[in-house]
Design a protein around this motif. Sequence first.
Motif, PDB file in Angstrom:
ATOM      1  N   ARG A   1       0.802  -1.222   0.000  1.00 30.66           N
ATOM      2  CA  ARG A   1       0.000   0.000   0.000  1.00 30.66           C
ATOM      3  C   ARG A   1       0.842   1.282   0.000  1.00 30.66           C
ATOM      4  NH1 ARG A   1      -1.390   3.200   3.559  1.00 30.66           N
ATOM      5  NH2 ARG A   1      -0.893   1.867   5.316  1.00 30.66           N
ATOM      6  N   PRO A   2       1.730   1.509   0.981  1.00 35.05           N
ATOM      7  CA  PRO A   2       2.495   2.763   0.966  1.00 35.05           C
ATOM      8  C   PRO A   2       3.453   2.854  -0.234  1.00 35.05           C
ATOM      9  CG  PRO A   2       3.214   1.344   2.775  1.00 35.05           C
ATOM     10  CD  PRO A   2       2.015   0.697   2.160  1.00 35.05           C
TER      11      PRO A   2
ATOM     12  N   GLU B   1       1.354   3.975  -3.179  1.00 38.44           N
ATOM     13  CA  GLU B   1       1.026   5.396  -3.013  1.00 38.44           C
ATOM     14  C   GLU B   1       2.203   6.259  -3.444  1.00 38.44           C
ATOM     15  OE1 GLU B   1      -1.925   6.653  -2.211  1.00 38.44           O
ATOM     16  OE2 GLU B   1      -2.830   4.699  -1.771  1.00 38.44           O
TER      17      GLU B   1
ATOM     18  N   GLU C   1       2.277   8.931  -6.497  1.00 35.07           N
ATOM     19  CA  GLU C   1       2.629  10.323  -6.236  1.00 35.07           C
ATOM     20  C   GLU C   1       3.788  10.770  -7.130  1.00 35.07           C
ATOM     21  OE1 GLU C   1       3.274  10.356  -2.003  1.00 35.07           O
ATOM     22  OE2 GLU C   1       1.133  10.050  -1.613  1.00 35.07           O
TER      23      GLU C   1
ATOM     24  N   ARG D   1      -4.702   1.974  -7.668  1.00 36.80           N
ATOM     25  CA  ARG D   1      -4.092   2.839  -6.646  1.00 36.80           C
ATOM     26  C   ARG D   1      -3.135   3.841  -7.307  1.00 36.80           C
ATOM     27  NH1 ARG D   1      -4.344   2.715  -1.309  1.00 36.80           N
ATOM     28  NH2 ARG D   1      -5.183   0.626  -1.193  1.00 36.80           N
TER      29      ARG D   1
ATOM     30  N   HIS E   1      -3.731   8.553  -8.282  1.00 36.96           N
ATOM     31  CA  HIS E   1      -2.835   9.713  -8.258  1.00 36.96           C
ATOM     32  C   HIS E   1      -2.565  10.245  -9.664  1.00 36.96           C
ATOM     33  CE1 HIS E   1      -1.762   9.344  -4.003  1.00 36.96           C
ATOM     34  NE2 HIS E   1      -1.796   8.041  -4.203  1.00 36.96           N
TER      35      HIS E   1
END
Length: 172
Positions: free
Chosen positions: A66-67, A70, A74, A98, A102
Amino acid sequence: MSSTMPYDGAGPLLVVMGVSGSGKSTVGAALAQRLGVPFADADDFHPPANIAKMSAGHPLDDEDRRPWLEAIGEWLAGQEVRGGVISCSALKHAYRDRIRAHAPRAFFIHLHGTREVIARRQASRPGHFMPASLLDSQFATLEPLAEDEAGVVLDVDQSVDALVQQYVDLHA
């Protein structure tokens, strides 16, 4: 999957995806150089705990990713004007979602190959933190691009230059 790339004058936002050993980093770097845009390798976005887990032969779970996803999304969003290329396994539709959260214009280039071709390529990468023993879990996790995803599938059993040219020819 749609082979057309949303393009409104801003630079391309490309994700070169596939299982470990498919050539994502090599093709991604060559593609970025050809297009004159920045390149990033998603491996560099992994926190140390993820690298330690994979080095120990354990596959990451969705919470581990998940991170990482992200951060990848980004980075790609930060390339909105100029364009950019990032190599990332992006094995599941949800992972790609996911990233697209972004960077909605993200276009996925899936480097596809048989298990035998990928295993042969992986064997030539001594010292990489992703052990060949995790290849089966990568293939089991892989969800091909869906019809609603902007992207293209390219066969990895050809030269890097040929793969880059195939993408360029699609979007010339």
